[in-house]
Design a protein around this motif. Structure first.
Motif, PDB file in Angstrom:
ATOM      1  N   ASN A 291       0.852  -1.184   0.000  1.00 36.32           N
ATOM      2  CA  ASN A 291       0.000   0.000   0.000  1.00 36.32           C
ATOM      3  C   ASN A 291       0.895   1.243   0.000  1.00 36.32           C
ATOM      4  OD1 ASN A 291      -2.290  -1.686   0.300  1.00 36.32           O
ATOM      5  ND2 ASN A 291      -1.985  -1.721   2.523  1.00 36.32           N
ATOM      6  N   TYR A 293       1.248   5.235   0.256  1.00 35.18           N
ATOM      7  CA  TYR A 293       0.637   6.492   0.684  1.00 35.18           C
ATOM      8  C   TYR A 293       1.581   7.657   0.349  1.00 35.18           C
ATOM      9  CZ  TYR A 293      -2.344   3.230   3.202  1.00 35.18           C
ATOM     10  OH  TYR A 293      -3.206   2.214   3.514  1.00 35.18           O
ATOM     11  N   ASN A 298       3.008   0.545   3.588  1.00 37.01           N
ATOM     12  CA  ASN A 298       2.884  -0.629   4.452  1.00 37.01           C
ATOM     13  C   ASN A 298       2.421  -1.797   3.598  1.00 37.01           C
ATOM     14  OD1 ASN A 298       0.058  -0.394   4.156  1.00 37.01           O
ATOM     15  ND2 ASN A 298      -0.124   0.795   6.057  1.00 37.01           N
ATOM     16  N   ASN A 350      -1.234  -7.582   8.689  1.00 37.23           N
ATOM     17  CA  ASN A 350      -0.853  -6.214   8.333  1.00 37.23           C
ATOM     18  C   ASN A 350       0.581  -5.978   8.784  1.00 37.23           C
ATOM     19  OD1 ASN A 350      -3.969  -6.171   8.960  1.00 37.23           O
ATOM     20  ND2 ASN A 350      -3.585  -4.448   7.581  1.00 37.23           N
ATOM     21  N   ASP A 352       4.251  -3.372   8.673  1.00 38.87           N
ATOM     22  CA  ASP A 352       4.756  -2.019   8.487  1.00 38.87           C
ATOM     23  C   ASP A 352       5.774  -1.990   7.352  1.00 38.87           C
ATOM     24  OD1 ASP A 352       7.142  -3.035   9.499  1.00 38.87           O
ATOM     25  OD2 ASP A 352       6.773  -2.279  11.529  1.00 38.87           O
ATOM     26  N   LYS A 359      -0.690  -6.399  13.135  1.00 45.33           N
ATOM     27  CA  LYS A 359      -2.077  -6.824  13.298  1.00 45.33           C
ATOM     28  C   LYS A 359      -2.310  -8.044  12.417  1.00 45.33           C
ATOM     29  CE  LYS A 359      -5.347  -4.190  11.649  1.00 45.33           C
ATOM     30  NZ  LYS A 359      -6.283  -3.056  11.497  1.00 45.33           N
ATOM     31  N   PHE A 587     -11.361  -7.689   3.169  1.00 48.08           N
ATOM     32  CA  PHE A 587     -10.291  -6.765   2.798  1.00 48.08           C
ATOM     33  C   PHE A 587     -10.291  -6.428   1.307  1.00 48.08           C
ATOM     34  CE2 PHE A 587      -8.933  -9.022   6.613  1.00 48.08           C
ATOM     35  CZ  PHE A 587      -8.634  -7.960   7.454  1.00 48.08           C
ATOM     36  N   ASP A 638      -9.825   3.523   2.045  1.00 47.28           N
ATOM     37  CA  ASP A 638      -9.446   3.754   3.430  1.00 47.28           C
ATOM     38  C   ASP A 638      -9.190   2.450   4.177  1.00 47.28           C
ATOM     39  OD1 ASP A 638      -9.777   6.411   2.915  1.00 47.28           O
ATOM     40  OD2 ASP A 638     -11.843   6.488   3.688  1.00 47.28           O
ATOM     41  N   SER A 639      -8.459   2.567   5.281  1.00 44.32           N
ATOM     42  CA  SER A 639      -8.187   1.453   6.197  1.00 44.32           C
ATOM     43  C   SER A 639      -7.389   0.334   5.551  1.00 44.32           C
ATOM     44  CB  SER A 639      -9.500   0.883   6.764  1.00 44.32           C
ATOM     45  OG  SER A 639     -10.256   1.902   7.386  1.00 44.32           O
ATOM     46  N   GLY A 640      -6.706   0.629   4.464  1.00 43.90           N
ATOM     47  CA  GLY A 640      -5.869  -0.382   3.839  1.00 43.90           C
ATOM     48  C   GLY A 640      -6.627  -1.454   3.092  1.00 43.90           C
ATOM     49  N   LYS A 641      -7.913  -1.241   2.809  1.00 40.47           N
ATOM     50  CA  LYS A 641      -8.714  -2.199   2.049  1.00 40.47           C
ATOM     51  C   LYS A 641      -8.715  -1.806   0.574  1.00 40.47           C
ATOM     52  CE  LYS A 641     -11.878  -3.078   5.918  1.00 40.47           C
ATOM     53  NZ  LYS A 641     -13.301  -3.071   6.376  1.00 40.47           N
ATOM     54  N   THR A 642      -9.082  -2.758  -0.270  1.00 43.06           N
ATOM     55  CA  THR A 642      -9.265  -2.462  -1.689  1.00 43.06           C
ATOM     56  C   THR A 642     -10.708  -2.761  -2.067  1.00 43.06           C
ATOM     57  OG1 THR A 642      -8.580  -4.707  -2.365  1.00 43.06           O
ATOM     58  CG2 THR A 642      -6.870  -2.998  -2.285  1.00 43.06           C
TER      59      THR A 642
END
Length: 818
Positions: A291, A293, A298, A350, A352, A359, A587, A638-642
């Motif tokens: 992902n 940003y 991450n 998840n 880093d 997580k 996700f 948002d929240s790292g979802k696709t």
């Protein structure tokens, strides 16, 4: 390792039997069987007089009189070339030349021989030619499934993947030259949705199919379909009664049993079959997503394993009746059931920027469901005095239901993958009812006596109505009760109707040049009506006029060339239009888009075909200009979802090249090679906004058949495919299948051994690139399978003549006096 030893032992067993058969073949002689029919009425011609003579050496001719069903059987023939003469009072004398009986072709079945009246035709002379597994004929590549040992114990879906120029994408969709084709059965569209078609092909035994015709450039009535046409022709049987039982089993846990009954007379043909199949599929996969940003990156990792089990009973009944020599009616019932149990386990993490886990969670998915499809269709065909004049009317209706019960249990884990004590349980119950029907009419009107100029016209209407009910609930921990989740539940109706009208002019020009000019007008209407759900009602309607032009030049009987322009349409269906949100993967949220427009393509194709006795080639070059391309697009939210949905992305250009070649290396060995490349070029805007990448899809197949003797056939097929999408690529490894078939007990028992992917598993490695994410994925399925199949013919096809020696001598004297 144990499976390999089993195959080696079975191979040794067949080798031993082969040696015994070879010893018998030192004294074994050939045979020649067939039926004699009236070409006008289709009725059997009983007691036809026949004379079989050697054309390579001087030998006493053999005489025979057909039985009451027109059947004949010449036995104990020495190896060599023969000429068959058939004589019936009131009919033109018929000669069949160059019938070659040899070690690899001991028993020859000539099938139906149709005689014309003496007033309608001169004496006929026909040169006999053997039927290869794959042939190039009339601009079509024909796969004679009845000659293939790979058809034993498999289904129609697996059989179609072995066809030249065919492949399947990672989700199992069948493709012809990289595009989804129109499927016909006995020259009539099946008119089924994607899932209905998959269920039909997976439940239909391949041994009910006689041959499959691959049409890259279809005739005028199907010219608007972008992916070409696949015509599945079922077996009709010979005059008399035919019964067959088949059973198969594989080391992967699959099995099937089927029975077939055929009856055929001069006017009536009945073909029926019933079967039951079971299959198991298991594998695992992983996915690594980065992902991106504005100021950091991450990662999101997932790994999963699955086990799927399905059972599919099926039944088919077909009746054809000839009212006269020019009019025929047909009725078909095709039914199949589907029961399945699918289970999967997924581990999410998840991470880093340094790939440290912060997580995690695990998810167990259990799918259980069933479905049915009952299809009824009827057709009528009439032919005029001019061979070109023809009227076809066919109609059908299908009723389907799919029930899918899904349970999701998600457990939340700490960074070291230990349970945190938090979890959630969700249940989704889906019922989908489908009713579809269609009516088609086609008519060819000759404009001259020779039939070289005629109009081809037709009209069709199809209607598809689906009622989808999804009830979602979650487990409330306080009282352990299921509570409805209204946001994830829906109840809606979807309806799509398509009306078409077409007209084409076919003109035979000078020097064997044919010109076809036509156009099709069509209207499509779609609408969603929600009783409850998370999306508003939606509807769409559009008209399109689609022209087509074909210019074909036949240089001689072996060589022809054609140039084709046609505008085709790709309509979005239920999967692409459905606005309901699917949270089965928490996700990666999925939903359709009810407002996407159809994709129109200007197709320009140049096709060259050469068909000789030992060498065939069919090559094609194409350029396509596609407008309003729609495709599935994945984006990071948002929240790292696709989320994945369907969009009209842009116009694009496609460049295509494909080739198929069939080579007879020797009488015992034939090979077939096919391959192609499709290159897609996107606009600069989409490349900038969505990181689209120009790319090509490549596919290749290699097939060979080897017949060491008349009772044994060996066939092998190898496939490779690499798929390109706007956002990435998915590559597969080489898939292989090998089959050995041998006949016993006067060919009434057939035993086959097949090895599917014996040296590896089916693998896909994929890459997806979005505007703010990158994904690498890998999946592997346990396709390795060793299958044993046995079929037994209950009834002897031939009915021998009961004439005594005196009657045979009188018939021979009558023939020789003419």
């Amino acid at each position: 390792m144990g499976r390999i030893w089993v195959v080696l032992l079975l191979a040794g067993f067949f080798t031993s039997l082969n040696a015994q058969e070879n010893n018998r073949q030192k004294v074994q002689l050939g045979s020649l069987i067939g039926n004699v029919l009236d070409n006008a009425s289709g009725k059997a011609l009983p007691f036809a007089s026949m004379l079989l003579t050697r054309s390579d050496i001087n030998q006493t001719p053999l005489s025979l009189v057909a039985d009451k069903n027109g059947g004949f059987d010449f036995e104990k023939l020495s190896f060599g070339y023969y000429r068959l003469t058939i004589d019936v009072v009131g009919f033109a004398q018929y000669h069949l030349d160059s019938i070659h009986v040899y070690t690899e072709r001991v028993d020859i079945n000539l099938g139906d021989i149709r005689l014309s009246t003496s007033a309608a035709a001169l004496n006929e002379v026909v040169v006999y030619a053997e039927k290869p597994l794959i042939e190039n004929r009339d601009g079509k590549v024909v796969y004679n499934v009845a000659e293939s040992p790979l058809s034993n114990g498999t289904n129609a879906s697996e059989m179609l993947r072995n066809l030249p120029l065919m492949n399947a994408n990672p989700d199992g969709t069948l493709l012809l030259r990289g595009k989804e084709p129109l499927i016909l059965m006995d020259e009539k569209p099946v008119n089924l949705t994607g899932q209905q078609l998959r269920d039909l092909l997976e439940s239909l035994p391949a041994n009910v199919v006689e041959k499959v015709e691959v049409m890259q450039n279809p005739p005028p009535e199907y010219a608007t379909y972008p992916g070409g046409v696949i015509n599945i022709i079922t077996r009709k049987g010979r005059v008399g009664i035919y019964q067959k039982l088949s059973v198969s089993g594989g080391t992967r846990g699959e099995g099937s049993v089927s029975g077939h009954f055929n009856y055929r007379s001069s006017k009536l043909n009945i073909s029926s079959g019933i079967g039951y199949g079971s299959s198991v599929n298991q594998g695992n996969s992983w996915s690594h997503r980065q992902n991106i940003y504005r100021d950091s990156v991450n990662y999101f990792y997932s790994q999963s394993e699955f086990h799927n089990h399905s059972r599919h009973p099926n039944a088919r009944f077909q009746a054809d009746y000839d009212f006269t020599k020019k009019s025929t009616a047909s009725f078909v019932y095709q039914g199949n059931l589907n029961f399945y149990q699918n289970n999967s386990h997924v581990l999410y993490s998840n991470r880093d920027s340094l790939l440290n886990v912060y997580k995690a969670s695990s998810r167990d998915n259990a799918y259980e469901g069933n479905g049915y499809n009952h299809g009824f269709s009827g057709s009528y065909q009439w032919k005029g005095k001019n061979p070109v004049e023809k009227l076809q009317v066919y109609s059908g209706i299908n009723f389907s239901k799919n029930e899918n019960n899904r349970d999701f249990y998600q457990q939340f884990l700490s960074s070291d993958f230990l349970p945190t004590g938090l979890d959630s349980t969700q249940v989704q119950l889906t019922d989908n009812y489908i009713t579809s029907w269609y009516l088609n009419a086609n008519y060819n009107k000759p404009l001259n006596d020779t039939g070289t100029v005629f109009l081809s016209m037709g009209s069709s209407y199809s209607s598809n109505t689906q009622h989808n009910m999804l009830n979602t609930s979650f487990l409330r921990k306080t009282d352990q009760s299921l509570v409805e989740n209204a946001i994830l539940s829906n109840d809606f109706y979807f309806h799509q109707s398509v009306y078409t009208g077409r007209l084409a002019l076919v003109v035979g020009l000078w020097h064997n040049v044919k010109l076809i000019v036509g156009a099709q007008a069509e209207n499509t209407r779609t609408d969603f009506r929600f009783i409850k759900g998370n999306a508003p009602n939606a509807n769409n309607s559009y008209w399109r006029i689609l022209p087509n032009v074909t210019l074909r030049k036949e240089f001689n009987r072996e060589f022809n060339m054609s140039f084709v322009f046609r505008e085709t349409i790709r309509r979005p269906g239920m999967n692409e239009l459905n606005p309901s949100i699917d949270f089965s993967d928490p996700f990666n949220v999925r939903f359709g888009n009810p407002y996407i427009q159809p994709s129109l393509t200007d197709n320009f194709d140049l096709n060259v075909s050469y068909a000789a006795k030992k060498f065939n080639i069919n090559a094609s070059l194409g350029y396509n200009r596609v407008k309003n391309v729609f495709n599935s697009i994945r984006t990071l939210i948002d929240s790292g979802k696709t989320q994945t949905t369907w969009q009209n992305i842009s116009d694009q250009e496609e460049y295509q090249a494909s080739v198929w070649s069939g080579i007879t290396v020797a009488k015992k060995l034939r090979i077939s090679i096919s391959g192609g490349y499709n290159y897609n070029k996107y606009s600069a805007r989409e490349k900038q906004l969505y990181r689209y990448v120009d790319g090509g899809t490549a596919y290749a197949t290699f097939n060979y058949t080897y017949s060491p003797d008349n009772l044994t056939i060996i066939e092998a097929n190898n496939r490779y495919t690499s798929f390109a999408t706007p956002q990435g690529r998915s590559r597969s490894n080489v898939n292989m299948s090998l089959s050995v078939q041998r006949k016993f007990f006067s060919k009434r028992v057939i035993i086959g051994i097949s090895a599917i992917d014996p040296f590896g598993l089916q693998q896909y490695n994929g890459f997806t690139y979005g505007s703010n994410f990158n994904i690498e994925s890998y999946s592997i399925s346990n396709t390795r399978n060793f299958r044993l199949s046995v079929s037994y013919q209950l009834s002897k096809v031939m009915v021998r003549s009961n004439l005594n020696d005196k009657q045979r001598k009188e018939a021979l004297d009558k023939l020789q006096q003419k």
